[in-house]
Design an enzyme around this catalytic site. Structure first.
Site, PDB file in Angstrom:
ATOM      1  N   GLY A  15       0.776  -1.169   0.035  1.00  0.00           N
ATOM      2  CA  GLY A  15      -0.052  -0.057   0.021  1.00  0.00           C
ATOM      3  C   GLY A  15       0.897   1.307  -0.052  1.00  0.00           C
ATOM      4  O   GLY A  15       2.001   1.266   0.289  1.00  0.00           O
ATOM      5  N   ARG A 127      -2.486  10.317  16.712  1.00  0.00           N
ATOM      6  CA  ARG A 127      -2.586  11.513  15.799  1.00  0.00           C
ATOM      7  C   ARG A 127      -3.117  11.207  14.337  1.00  0.00           C
ATOM      8  O   ARG A 127      -3.165  12.153  13.486  1.00  0.00           O
ATOM      9  CB  ARG A 127      -1.314  12.442  15.911  1.00  0.00           C
ATOM     10  CG  ARG A 127      -0.964  12.922  17.212  1.00  0.00           C
ATOM     11  CD  ARG A 127       0.073  13.954  17.287  1.00  0.00           C
ATOM     12  NE  ARG A 127       1.361  13.651  16.642  1.00  0.00           N
ATOM     13  CZ  ARG A 127       2.500  14.500  16.545  1.00  0.00           C
ATOM     14  NH1 ARG A 127       2.134  15.847  16.734  1.00  0.00           N
ATOM     15  NH2 ARG A 127       3.619  14.073  15.871  1.00  0.00           N
ATOM     16  N   ASP A 146       0.556   2.180  12.553  1.00  0.00           N
ATOM     17  CA  ASP A 146       1.255   3.585  11.971  1.00  0.00           C
ATOM     18  C   ASP A 146       1.160   4.337  13.168  1.00  0.00           C
ATOM     19  O   ASP A 146       0.446   5.588  13.038  1.00  0.00           O
ATOM     20  CB  ASP A 146       0.065   3.946  10.723  1.00  0.00           C
ATOM     21  CG  ASP A 146       1.071   4.984  10.004  1.00  0.00           C
ATOM     22  OD1 ASP A 146       2.235   5.347  10.554  1.00  0.00           O
ATOM     23  OD2 ASP A 146       0.308   5.631   9.425  1.00  0.00           O
TER      24      ASP A 146
END
Length: 510
Positions: A15, A127, A146
């Site tokens: 990806g 975040r 992530d």
């Protein structure tokens, strides 16, 4: 662009994102498939490299949580691009899985909120929570991935946010005004993600076009409509998580997880308590300056109940108001005396640092907020420091400090793993007007109280085996609530390096 990572055989591209490409690869030494994320940005100087390593270590501290994607390795390629080697999640992401059944979304929400609560306990913000960053592991469990945008939000570190780094459909409203992110920003993003999984599209955000910044800001004023087939209690949870004003949201991921666990959705058990609706607080500026709304430690989940609906009869309104005032007085009195009697040694939601007192002659407990001792306390011997040691061991989670103020920290039992432990407590020096963390750290008296020498002299029990190379002293500033009282206190806390957490008591008997 050809990528070569030493020790790994690149197979194909899994990806692409705004700041990186994820490759499927094989770790040659142990013959294991992994995912390697290579950032498109380059690290050109030592400062950027240190920041990257901090972020990797932040994510690494969460490894082992069942709903966090494991981090195996990290480094920098010869062309200065950083990379992270991660667990390969063969089930892909939830980016295109909606709409899903409310029962499934509630379960996913609980698991990811638990991972997020663990991150916040360590002082780590994600975040960038969105469906594409929730992956399905090999055996079907979901995991948050992530943490590339995550940062340890501590004193002196860059806490700014740029619009470039935001995913607009999931970013909290205050972030479009460049307010530094907080745990409540992550709560908003997770609530927006759950809404997307239920409906197939983000809340309020159009699926067919990109919006300008003014349009996005106006969009956050739009009411959130009910979703067909979603129980009202679930919608109440979403509305609270998606509140425009951070003060009206769940104060942390643990509070969101608690309400998700109580939902009566599908064949899930009936709730043990009523799920709350958005809390209405006193009017505040719509987007205040980047000063944290809460202090330390009113960061614990505290049950907040919906305001009773207004009555049609004025007499009943008076009864409600009188009852509410009486309840506040009773709860405040019970809270104060419970804390005074326990000396703050408990670990519940009512722990506080420095309660206000109007007594002309203060006891040590009233001065410092906890029971203290000076005998056998190295910090107490420092001239003009007004320092002491806590009577019993005091242990903490990771802390989030933004602009020198405590945003989040939790008191933890010392018999479980913890990040920090108190080794001294002292009154803020009289010549310090604004006791922010960086201001205190620069003060000569505070430097003596929170020095490595004081830390080493304060060690207790098994902690004596760890020398100075294994310890790091830090200053825990008073909360905004502390600074509103007559006298504020700060703490000297220590964390042990090269080991994830401290086990047991390092400085005082439990």
């Amino acid at each position: 662009m050809t990528v070569s990572v030493p020790g790994y055989q690149i197979a194909d591209v899994l990806g692409r994102g705004g700041f990186g490409v994820v490759y499927r690869a094989r770790h040659l030494t142990i013959d294991r498939e992994v995912a390697i994320k290579v950032d498109t940005r380059v690290i050109l100087d030592d400062r950027d490299q240190r920041r990257f390593l901090r972020e990797v270590r932040a994510a690494g501290r969460l490894s082992g949580h069942p709903h966090v994607v494991e981090i195996y390795d990290a480094g920098v390629l010869p062309d200065s691009r950083p990379y992270i080697v991660m667990e390969l999640c063969s089930g892909g992401s939830l980016a295109d899985r909606g709409p899903m059944a409310p029962r499934d979304v509630a379960e996913i929400g609980q698991r990811i909120a638990d991972a997020l609560a663990a991150a916040h306990d360590l002082g780590v913000l994600h975040r960038d929570i969105k469906p594409g960053n929730i992956l399905v592991k090999r055996y079907g469990t979901v995991a948050l991935s992530d943490f590339g945008l995550a940062a340890l939000m501590e004193t002196g570190r860059d806490t700014s946010v740029t619009l470039e780094a935001l995913t607009p459909a999931y970013a909290a409203p205050e972030q479009f005004h460049l307010v530094p992110p907080t745990p409540r920003s992550d709560v908003y993003a997770l609530a927006a993600t759950l809404y997307t999984l239920l409906s197939g599209h983000p809340p309020r955000y159009p699926a067919d076009r990109e919006l300008s910044l003014p349009e996005i800001i106006r969009l956050h004023d739009t009411p959130l409509d009910d979703l067909p087939g979603v129980p009202p209690q679930f919608m109440a949870v979403l509305r609270r998580g998606l509140a425009r004003d951070p003060a009206h949201r769940y104060q942390d991921a643990a509070a969101l997880r608690a309400d998700l666990s109580q939902l009566n959705v599908g064949d899930l058990p009936s709730p043990r308590h009523a799920v709350t609706s958005p809390v209405m607080t006193a009017a505040t500026p719509r987007y205040p300056p980047p000063t944290p709304p809460g202090g330390m430690p009113p960061q614990y989940p505290v049950a907040q109940h919906p305001t009773p609906p207004p009555s049609r009869r004025a007499g009943r309104v008076g009864i409600w108001v009188g009852a509410a005032l009486a309840a506040v007085l009773v709860v405040t009195g019970v809270w104060y005396f419970a804390l005074r009697d326990t000396g703050g040694g408990g670990h519940g939601a009512a722990d506080t640092i420095n309660p206000t007192t109007t007594s002309p002659t203060k006891t040590p407990t009233e001065t410092y907020g906890v029971r203290t001792v000076t005998e056998g306390c190295p910090a107490a011997g420092i001239k003009d420091a007004q320092a002491a040691c806590v009577e019993k061991a005091e242990c903490w989670s990771g802390m989030v400090v933004i602009n020198g103020e405590i945003e989040s920290i939790r008191r933890l039992p010392c018999d479980q793993g913890h990040v920090y432990e108190t080794y001294a407590i002292a009154l803020v020096p009289g010549d310090v007007a604004d006791p922010y963390a960086d201001v205190l750290e620069a003060h000569p008296v505070v430097q003596k109280v929170c020095s490595m020498d004081t830390l080493l002299a304060s060690r207790y029990g098994d902690a004596l085996q760890y020398g100075p190379e294994r310890w790091k002293p830090e200053v825990l500033p008073p909360s905004s609530d502390d600074r509103s009282t007559e006298l504020g206190v700060y703490r000297c806390v220590a964390t042990i390096t090269e080991i994830g957490t401290i086990q047991g008591s390092a400085f005082r008997p439990r």
